[in-house]
Design a protein around this motif. Structure first.
Motif, PDB file in Angstrom:
ATOM      1  N   ASN A 170      54.797  74.665 -12.073  1.00  0.00           N
ATOM      2  CA  ASN A 170      56.159  74.452 -11.819  1.00  0.00           C
ATOM      3  C   ASN A 170      56.004  73.119 -10.523  1.00  0.00           C
ATOM      4  O   ASN A 170      55.589  73.637  -8.837  1.00  0.00           O
ATOM      5  N   ALA A 171      57.202  72.091 -11.386  1.00  0.00           N
ATOM      6  CA  ALA A 171      56.926  70.482  -9.815  1.00  0.00           C
ATOM      7  C   ALA A 171      58.158  70.491  -9.444  1.00  0.00           C
ATOM      8  O   ALA A 171      58.515  69.566  -9.594  1.00  0.00           O
ATOM      9  N   ASP A 172      59.422  71.757  -9.661  1.00  0.00           N
ATOM     10  CA  ASP A 172      60.670  71.425  -9.542  1.00  0.00           C
ATOM     11  C   ASP A 172      61.072  71.001  -7.900  1.00  0.00           C
ATOM     12  O   ASP A 172      62.431  70.765  -7.085  1.00  0.00           O
ATOM     13  N   GLU A 173      60.149  71.467  -6.837  1.00  0.00           N
ATOM     14  CA  GLU A 173      60.643  71.607  -5.388  1.00  0.00           C
ATOM     15  C   GLU A 173      61.962  71.003  -5.419  1.00  0.00           C
ATOM     16  O   GLU A 173      62.069  70.243  -5.489  1.00  0.00           O
ATOM     17  N   SER A 174      62.490  71.835  -5.631  1.00  0.00           N
ATOM     18  CA  SER A 174      64.112  71.865  -4.750  1.00  0.00           C
ATOM     19  C   SER A 174      64.653  73.052  -3.860  1.00  0.00           C
ATOM     20  O   SER A 174      65.785  72.814  -2.867  1.00  0.00           O
ATOM     21  N   GLU A 175      64.036  73.781  -3.415  1.00  0.00           N
ATOM     22  CA  GLU A 175      64.159  74.299  -2.069  1.00  0.00           C
ATOM     23  C   GLU A 175      64.866  73.632  -1.099  1.00  0.00           C
ATOM     24  O   GLU A 175      63.472  73.283   0.004  1.00  0.00           O
ATOM     25  N   PRO A 176      65.633  73.756  -0.797  1.00  0.00           N
ATOM     26  CA  PRO A 176      65.261  73.246   0.609  1.00  0.00           C
ATOM     27  C   PRO A 176      64.878  73.451   2.276  1.00  0.00           C
ATOM     28  O   PRO A 176      64.376  74.055   1.995  1.00  0.00           O
ATOM     29  N   GLY A 177      64.106  72.730   2.439  1.00  0.00           N
ATOM     30  CA  GLY A 177      63.426  72.324   3.804  1.00  0.00           C
ATOM     31  C   GLY A 177      61.855  72.298   2.743  1.00  0.00           C
ATOM     32  O   GLY A 177      61.130  72.156   3.798  1.00  0.00           O
ATOM     33  N   THR A 178      61.957  71.969   1.862  1.00  0.00           N
ATOM     34  CA  THR A 178      60.603  71.908   1.043  1.00  0.00           C
ATOM     35  C   THR A 178      60.034  69.881   0.421  1.00  0.00           C
ATOM     36  O   THR A 178      60.822  69.651   0.101  1.00  0.00           O
ATOM     37  N   CYS A 179      59.461  69.913   0.811  1.00  0.00           N
ATOM     38  CA  CYS A 179      58.946  68.836   0.965  1.00  0.00           C
ATOM     39  C   CYS A 179      57.267  68.177   0.318  1.00  0.00           C
ATOM     40  O   CYS A 179      56.770  67.534   0.323  1.00  0.00           O
TER      41      CYS A 179
ATOM     42  N   GLU B  93      72.069  67.477  -2.770  1.00  0.00           N
ATOM     43  CA  GLU B  93      71.207  68.906  -2.171  1.00  0.00           C
ATOM     44  C   GLU B  93      69.848  68.017  -2.080  1.00  0.00           C
ATOM     45  O   GLU B  93      69.314  67.367  -2.867  1.00  0.00           O
ATOM     46  N   CYS B  94      69.168  68.682  -0.988  1.00  0.00           N
ATOM     47  CA  CYS B  94      67.896  68.866  -0.392  1.00  0.00           C
ATOM     48  C   CYS B  94      67.489  67.720  -1.457  1.00  0.00           C
ATOM     49  O   CYS B  94      67.261  68.424  -3.367  1.00  0.00           O
ATOM     50  N   ILE B  95      66.545  66.571  -1.851  1.00  0.00           N
ATOM     51  CA  ILE B  95      65.944  65.735  -2.363  1.00  0.00           C
ATOM     52  C   ILE B  95      64.257  65.503  -2.718  1.00  0.00           C
ATOM     53  O   ILE B  95      63.627  65.338  -2.806  1.00  0.00           O
ATOM     54  N   GLY B  96      63.771  66.280  -1.818  1.00  0.00           N
ATOM     55  CA  GLY B  96      62.507  67.028  -0.810  1.00  0.00           C
ATOM     56  C   GLY B  96      62.190  66.090  -0.387  1.00  0.00           C
ATOM     57  O   GLY B  96      61.215  65.451  -0.539  1.00  0.00           O
ATOM     58  N   ALA B  97      62.675  65.289   0.982  1.00  0.00           N
ATOM     59  CA  ALA B  97      62.431  64.754   2.319  1.00  0.00           C
ATOM     60  C   ALA B  97      62.787  64.956   3.307  1.00  0.00           C
ATOM     61  O   ALA B  97      62.894  64.686   4.467  1.00  0.00           O
ATOM     62  N   CYS B  98      62.890  66.020   3.011  1.00  0.00           N
ATOM     63  CA  CYS B  98      62.980  67.472   4.241  1.00  0.00           C
ATOM     64  C   CYS B  98      62.922  66.648   6.071  1.00  0.00           C
ATOM     65  O   CYS B  98      62.830  66.643   6.670  1.00  0.00           O
ATOM     66  N   SER B  99      61.083  66.423   5.554  1.00  0.00           N
ATOM     67  CA  SER B  99      59.898  66.180   6.249  1.00  0.00           C
ATOM     68  C   SER B  99      60.422  64.849   7.346  1.00  0.00           C
ATOM     69  O   SER B  99      60.128  64.499   8.285  1.00  0.00           O
ATOM     70  N   TRP B 100      61.482  64.163   6.464  1.00  0.00           N
ATOM     71  CA  TRP B 100      61.709  62.724   6.634  1.00  0.00           C
ATOM     72  C   TRP B 100      62.749  61.978   6.940  1.00  0.00           C
ATOM     73  O   TRP B 100      63.653  61.578   6.643  1.00  0.00           O
TER      74      TRP B 100
END
Ligand code: FMN
Ligand code: SF4
Ligand code: FES
Lengths: 434, 161
Positions: A88-97, B123-130
């Motif tokens: 699972n590399a969908d990583e979309s939960e806001p705050g997650t990177c 929506e969140c694009i996975g760059a939240c820490s930047w």
């Protein structure tokens, strides 16, 4: 250095290769303990590997924190059906990177974790479901996969054994709900991302209704370390029942946001003050979202706790996906509540009514509040609506929308009341999704 | 429909990525990769993908409408996606969004009349820490300020000439 400077308080187990030159190449990987865990695994029985994982107290890093060893033991290994490994590399939960970095800087570590999984359950095919926005990661993972084939880590009858394993990348196309495991599998099969009824769980009937080992990128990436160090040593890094390290994605009002690897049980306030370098502009802390936007937020005075699954559950929140969002005293919690709800409303797949209608009405009520047109009744109504969604939806997205809303309205009720007292506000061009 | 050699090769590989009889799995990757080249999911593309994976065009259409990255109408040459989700909101994402709308005179999922730039609040694009973060087509831009955004939008215009 990738994206942010490492911090001396980190314990870098799965991110230790991040700063190396060409860290994504197989040569760098091999020169730095790469594929040693696989060698070890191939000399072990699947049961022994599962036991090692159980002892390690490794828990899923995708959201729910389910014990990984236990999950692996659920796959019916003797089933005559083909078996699959699914990342699972969908990583979309806001705050997650974080999964992004794990794939960008250490793709072979993920592949090694998948290989060990494949060996354990007897899978010959594995897939990495990568969110569509992460296009560059498809290229990086494809290159790593090619390298692994060229060096004999992927292919037929590997290492002089019967072990055969093939890996391919797969792309999503913009849908948060496809991170939910059963929706992900539907999407993988070329369908709309509507979740499946469970049981059966993916371990038994996953991809193409076959047994499927499905884990998050970080979970698979942690498996090589567990085998290399041994289960007990890995468990020792963390706290009881919460083994090892995890990647925290620190964002919001801190001086040095970034992705940091810390042992489970690391104090939350040390994350803010040390890793995060304290609050920006000397402001005071107001609240923390501990693990992605679906986790109930904690008020400043509740933040003096260790970051592990159990401690956060005790504080009525979750460690979730590790997306830790820090908010300072100037943060408008009513607007935060609205922004969170806009997200879940947009991403609701619409399959079940409590979620589809609940998120829509909550968005409307919160929008009215932000416009200064809230009614005194609305505070209670928002809370009731959200509470009535809990546990009544087909998949956990409904809860994910309701939980943070309930926490905000209970913990920051005074801010909603202040909005009521202020009266109508000039309308900001609030985006209404088409 | 004739595909470019590069796309044809991609389609061929995608079909072999999945077990025999499971070629429907290639649908979403095919649509997305083809859209990158063609600019949108056209009726011809839907027919072509359906033929290759052995489904009805309607089934492709049904799936396509679920995914926010797949679109039937072309976007601008440069699709500017501004995240306003929580981490970005806390660090100025909403201001970036308003700034871009004002500067370009367009709104959500609209394109400039010359078709060069389109905008989307994402929506969140996975760059939240930047954060705040934006994506132009597939390229990430981190810790964006209004000044940086101005420079970026200007450079897109100069690129195009
Ligand atoms: C709405 C929703 C979205 C999710 N998104 C993700 C995601 O983007 N990445 C992820 O790994 N898990 C996500 N999950 C959790 C998965 O369903 C699943 O529990 C997880 O991938 C299992 O892996 P783990 O045991 O390694 O954590 C999501 C769950 C829900 C309900
Ligand atoms: S809870 Fe929401 S996302 Fe999940 S099935 Fe119901 S409508 Fe879809
Ligand atoms: S919230 Fe904007 S990138 Fe995650």
């Amino acid at each position: 250095m990738p994206y942010n400077e490492p911090h001396p308080a980190e314990v870098r187990i799965i991110s230790k290769r991040f700063g190396l030159p060409n860290s994504a190449s197989i040569d760098t990987y091999l020169a730095n303990e790469g594929y040693q865990a696989l060698d070890k695994a191939l000399g072990m029985t699947p049961d022994a590997i599962i036991d090692e994982l159980k002892v390690s107290n490794l828990r899923g890093r995708g959201g729910a924190g389910f014990p990984t060893g236990l999950k692996w033991s659920f796959v019916p290994r003797t089933s005559p059906k083909p078996k699959y490994v699914m990342v699972n590399a969908d990583e979309s939960e806001p705050g997650t990177c974080k999964d992004r970095l794990l794939m960008e800087f250490d793709p072979h570590q993920l592949l090694e974790g998948m290989m060990i999984g494949a060996y354990v359950i007897g899978a010959q095919r594995g897939y990495i479901y990568i969110r569509g926005e992460y296009r560059y990661l498809i290229e990086i993972m494809d290159r790593a996969i090619e390298e692994a084939y060229a060096r004999g880590y992927l292919g037929d009858k590997l290492h002089g054994t019967d072990f055969t394993f093939h890996v391919r990348t797969h792309t999503g196309a913009g849908a948060y709900e496809c991170g939910e495991e059963s929706a992900l599998l539907e999407s993988f099969e070329g369908k709309r991302g509507i979740p499946r009824i469970r049981p059966p769980f993916p371990a038994v009937a996953g991809a193409y209704a076959s047994p499927t080992l499905l884990n998050n990128v970080e979970t698979f990436s942690s498996v090589p370390a567990v085998l290399r160090m041994g289960g007990p040593a890995y468990a020792e890094l963390g706290v009881p029942r919460n083994g090892g390290t995890r990647m925290l994605c620190l964002s919001g009002h801190v001086n040095t946001p970034g992705v940091y690897e810390v042992p489970l049980g690391f104090p939350m306030m040390r994350v803010v003050n040390e890793l995060g370098g304290g609050m920006r502009a000397g402001k005071k802390l107001k609240a923390v979202v501990p693990g992605g936007s679906s986790c109930p937020l904690l008020k400043a005075e509740e933040c003096d706790i260790p970051m592990d699954y159990d401690s956060l559950a005790k504080a009525k929140s979750m460690l979730g996906s590790g997306g830790m969002i820090v908010m300072d005293e100037d943060t408008d919690m009513v607007r935060v509540a609205l922004r969170i709800m806009r997200f879940y409303q947009h991403e609701s797949c619409g399959w079940c009514i409590p979620c589809r209608e609940g998120t829509t009405w909550l968005k409307k009520l919160l929008t009215r509040f932000v416009d200064g047109m809230g009614q005194p009744n609305d505070i209670v109504m928002i809370g009731d609506l959200a509470k009535n969604m809990l546990g009544r939806t087909f998949c956990p997205l409904g809860d994910a929308a309701a939980m943070p809303t309930i926490a905000i309205i209970e913990k920051f009720r005074d801010e909603f009341e202040a909005y009521l007292a202020d009266g109508p506000k000039p309308r900001r061009e609030e985006l209404v999704y088409a | 429909m004739t595909l470019s050699p590069a796309l044809e090769a991609k389609f061929q590989k995608l079909l072999t990525n999945y077990p025999e009889g499971r070629q429907r799995s290639a649908m979403i990757p095919m649509l997305l990769f083809a859209q990158d080249e063609i600019g949108s999911v056209t009726p011809e593309l839907i027919q072509e993908v359906a033929k290759r994976i052995g489904t009805q065009p309607l089934q492709v259409e049904e799936v396509m409408t679920y995914y926010s990255m797949l679109h039937a109408k072309p976007w601008g040459k440069y699709h500017v996606q501004i995240c306003t989700n929580v981490s970005c909101m806390l660090t100025g994402g909403e201001q970036l969004w308003e700034h871009a709308c004002e500067k370009l005179g367009i709104g959500h999922r609209q394109a400039t009349p010359d078709g060069l730039i389109s905008l989307e609040e994402v929506e969140c694009i996975g760059a939240c820490s930047w954060a705040p973060a934006i994506q132009v087509n597939y390229d990430f831009h981190h810790k964006v300020t209004p000044e940086k955004l101005d420079q970026l939008l200007d450079s897109l215009r100069t690129h195009a000439v």
